[in-house]
Design an enzyme around this catalytic site. Structure first.
Site, PDB file in Angstrom:
ATOM      1  N   CYS A   1      -6.557  32.938   2.470  1.00  0.00           N
ATOM      2  CA  CYS A   1      -6.289  33.898   3.541  1.00  0.00           C
ATOM      3  C   CYS A   1      -5.498  33.216   4.648  1.00  0.00           C
ATOM      4  CB  CYS A   1      -7.593  34.481   4.074  1.00  0.00           C
ATOM      5  SG  CYS A   1      -7.299  35.917   5.132  1.00  0.00           S
TER       6      CYS A   1
ATOM      7  N   GLU B   1     -20.838  28.264  -5.164  1.00  0.00           N
ATOM      8  CA  GLU B   1     -20.582  28.099  -3.736  1.00  0.00           C
ATOM      9  C   GLU B   1     -21.280  26.823  -3.272  1.00  0.00           C
ATOM     10  OE1 GLU B   1     -19.762  27.866   0.019  1.00  0.00           O
ATOM     11  OE2 GLU B   1     -18.779  29.387  -1.232  1.00  0.00           O
TER      12      GLU B   1
ATOM     13  N   ASP C   1     -20.686  21.870  -5.695  1.00  0.00           N
ATOM     14  CA  ASP C   1     -19.422  21.422  -5.118  1.00  0.00           C
ATOM     15  C   ASP C   1     -18.315  21.693  -6.125  1.00  0.00           C
ATOM     16  OD1 ASP C   1     -17.221  20.097  -4.099  1.00  0.00           O
ATOM     17  OD2 ASP C   1     -18.334  18.298  -3.540  1.00  0.00           O
TER      18      ASP C   1
ATOM     19  N   GLY D   1     -19.118  36.294  -0.898  1.00  0.00           N
ATOM     20  CA  GLY D   1     -19.497  37.095  -2.050  1.00  0.00           C
ATOM     21  C   GLY D   1     -18.712  38.359  -2.301  1.00  0.00           C
ATOM     22  N   GLY D   2     -17.744  38.696  -1.457  1.00  0.00           N
ATOM     23  CA  GLY D   2     -16.997  39.938  -1.657  1.00  0.00           C
ATOM     24  C   GLY D   2     -16.218  39.953  -2.957  1.00  0.00           C
ATOM     25  N   LYS D   3     -15.381  38.937  -3.178  1.00  0.00           N
ATOM     26  CA  LYS D   3     -14.609  38.882  -4.421  1.00  0.00           C
ATOM     27  C   LYS D   3     -15.528  38.696  -5.624  1.00  0.00           C
ATOM     28  CE  LYS D   3     -10.431  36.934  -2.326  1.00  0.00           C
ATOM     29  NZ  LYS D   3     -11.042  36.677  -1.008  1.00  0.00           N
TER      30      LYS D   3
END
Length: 472
Positions: A409, A313, A339, A292-294
Site C-alpha cells: 500500500c 502473520e 516470521d 486479515g482483510g485479504k
C-alpha cells in the site's frame, strides 16, 4: 483631591465559567492522542465517539462534526501550520503542542468549513479556556483573529512559494503534504502538474466506506440493502457506503460475513486468485496476513475451489485478528504466527502466494492522514530488507508453475518496482505476469506488467501489485 478620584469604581465583571463543548473537546482529545501517543485517528476516534454516544452527549450530527474536525485538521495540518506560523511572533516549534492543536482546530473551522467566522473563533476560544486555561486562551483568540483576516485561497497566496519558483514546495504547502512525499508520489505517477495535483487533492478527500461481501458467507445484494449503499466500481464483491456510516451497525459485518476493505485491496486478492496456473490449485499462502482483510477474502475464494489457505502473520496479536476475520469461513484454513522471512513450511509448498508487505503506507493517506507527517525518507531504508526478504521467501515457497503476488500500500518506487526488479535478478526462474487482464474493467493501468492503482484515477488506495510465476 480631584473629582475623578471620588467616582465609584465599576464593579468587576463576575467570572464566567467556560462553556464546555463536547464535540470540540472530543476532537481535541483525539488530536492529542495522535500527537502524544502516535495513535492513529481511525483507531482513536471510534471508541471516543462510542463513549460519547453512550453518555448521551452526542447525536449523529455531533459525531459527523467531530469526525470532520479531527480528519480535516490532520489532512490540512501542513497548510495550517504555515498559516499559523505567519500569525505568531515566535517559531512554531516554540508553541506548546496542545496550544497548536487548538489553533489548528480553529484554523480548520475558519478556513476549511462553513462555520461562520465569529462562531469558529468564539467556540475555539471557549475550548482553549477549558483545556488550556484563560491565559493561553487570550493568545488563541489573538492568533485566530489574524487567521480570520483571509480565506484559504488568500492565505495560500501569502504562504506558498510560487509554483514556477519551487513546484514541489508550492504543492507541499497548498496540498498539505511533506515535500519529500510530493516528490516521491510525483516520481511514481509521472506526468505533469495536473496529475500530481489531482492525486494530492484526492489524498485530502474523505474516502467512502467500502465493504466486501465474503464469498459463500454474504452477497453484495444483501449489503446493498443498507442506507446509501451502491455497488463497488471494480470488485464484484464490493459495496460502497456513499454517506459513510457505522460499518459495525451492518449485520453481515457484525457477524463477520462481510468486512470493511478498500476496493484496491480486494482487487489485489482477486488478481492473485484468478491468475492462470500450470498444475494443481490446492494450497494457498497469505504470508503477511494481518490484520486479515485479504486473508478472509482469499480463504473464501479458496473454499469455493476446494483449496486450503494458510494465513501466516509474524505478530501474535495480529495473528489473532486474522483468526477472528477467518472465523466461520466455509472451507478449511489455518492461521499461524510465524516470521515470513524464516518460514516453518517447506520450499515449493504452495500453488499461490500473496505477500502484502509492511511499508510506509503512503498509498493510504486518505485514511491515515497523520501518517504523512510521521514518515521520514529514512523509513524506506528500514523497510527495504524486510520487503525483499518476504518476496524472496514467497518465491521460494511457491512451486514451479505457481504464482506469487507482491503487493504494497505504497506507490513509492523504492517499495514497488525496485524491490521486484532486485528479486527478479536473484531468481532467473521467475518471470513477471501481466496483471492488467486480471483487473477487468479497471482503466488507466499503465504499460504493465505490474499495476499501480491511484485514489484520483480509481477511487482506491494507491495499491501496487506485481505477479510473478516460478518457471522450470
Amino acid at each position: 483631591m480631584s473629582d475623578t478620584s471620588r467616582r465609584p469604581r465599576r464593579p468587576a465583571k463576575p467570572y464566567r465559567r467556560p462553556q464546555k463543548d463536547p464535540v470540540r473537546i472530543l476532537a481535541f482529545d483525539a488530536l492529542r492522542a495522535v500527537d502524544e501517543r502516535d495513535a492513529y485517528a481511525n483507531l482513536v476516534l471510534p471508541p471516543l465517539l462510542r463513549k460519547a454516544r453512550e453518555k448521551g452527549d452526542f447525536d449523529a450530527r455531533d459525531a459527523a462534526l467531530a469526525t470532520e474536525l479531527v480528519y480535516g485538521t490532520l489532512r490540512r495540518q501542513g497548510t495550517y501550520d504555515a498559516i499559523i506560523a505567519a500569525c505568531v511572533d515566535r517559531p512554531l516549534r516554540e508553541v506548546d503542542p496542545p496550544v497548536l492543536d487548538v489553533l489548528s482546530l480553529g484554523a480548520h473551522q475558519l478556513l476549511g468549513t462553513r462555520i461562520p467566522t465569529h462562531a469558529a473563533v468564539s467556540a475555539t476560544v471557549e475550548l482553549a479556556r477549558v483545556v488550556l486555561g484563560d491565559g493561553r486562551a487570550k493568545f488563541v483568540n489573538a492568533v485566530l483573529r489574524k487567521v480570520a483576516q483571509h480565506d484559504l485561497d488568500g492565505w495560500l497566496e501569502k504562504v506558498a512559494p510560487p509554483y514556477d519558483d519551487d513546484p514541489e514546495d508550492h504543492l507541499a504547502v497548498v496540498h498539505s503534504h511533506p515535500r519529500w512525499v510530493v516528490s516521491a508520489l510525483w516520481d511514481s505517477l509521472g506526468g505533469g502538474r495536473a496529475g500530481i495535483e489531482d492525486l494530492l487533492e484526492a489524498d485530502n478527500e474523505r474516502p467512502e466506506v467500502t465493504l466486501v461481501a465474503r464469498p459463500g458467507r454474504a452477497t453484495p445484494d444483501e449489503l446493498l440493502g443498507e442506507e446509501a449503499a451502491v455497488p463497488g466500481r471494480w470488485s464484484p464483491y464490493a459495496v460502497r457506503l456513499t454517506e459513510g456510516g457505522e460499518p459495525g451497525a451492518v449485520t453481515a459485518v457484525r457477524e463477520g460475513r462481510a468486512g470493511v476493505q478498500d476496493e484496491g485491496s480486494q482487487l489485489v486478492a482477486l488478481a492473485l486468485a484468478n491468475a492462470p496456473l500450470d498444475g494443481p490449485d490446492e494450497k494457498w499462502l497469505d504470508g503477511c496476513a494481518g490484520p486479515g482483510g485479504k486473508a478472509a477474502l482469499l480463504a473464501a475464494l479458496a473454499a469455493e475451489r476446494g483449496a486450503v489457505l494458510l494465513a501466516s502473520e509474524k505478530q501474535p496479536h495480529r495473528a489473532g485478528l486474522v483468526a477472528r476475520a477467518l472465523d466461520g469461513n466455509p472451507g478449511p484454513y489455518q492461521v499461524i504466527a510465524a516470521d515470513g522471512t524464516r518460514p516453518p513450511w517447506r520450499p515449493g509448498s504452495f500453488d499461490r502466494v500473496l505477500v502484502d508487505v509492511p511499508c510506509t503506507g503512503l498509498g493510504a493517506l486518505r485514511r491515515r492522514p497523520e501518517a504523512r507527517w510521521r514518515r521520514r525518507p529514512e523509513d524506506l531504508d528500514g523497510f527495504a530488507p524486510l520487503q525483499r526478504g518476504l518476496l524472496r521467501t514467497a518465491l521460494e515457497s511457491v512451486r514451479v508453475g505457481g504464482v506469487v503476488g507482491y503487493a504494497t500500500c505504497s506507490p513509492h518506487l523504492a517499495e514497488t518496482r525496485a524491490v521486484v526488479a532486485d528479486l527478479l535478478k536473484q531468481f532467473p526462474d521467475a518471470e513477471p505476469i501481466d496483471a492488467r487482464p486480471l483487473l477487468p474493467g479497471v482503466p488507466a493501468l499503465g504499460d504493465g506488467p505490474d499495476v499501480q492503482l491511484w485514489p484520483h484515477l480509481h477511487g482506491t488506495d494507491a495499491m501496487y501489485l506485481a505477479l510473478l510465476r516460478r518457471t522450470p
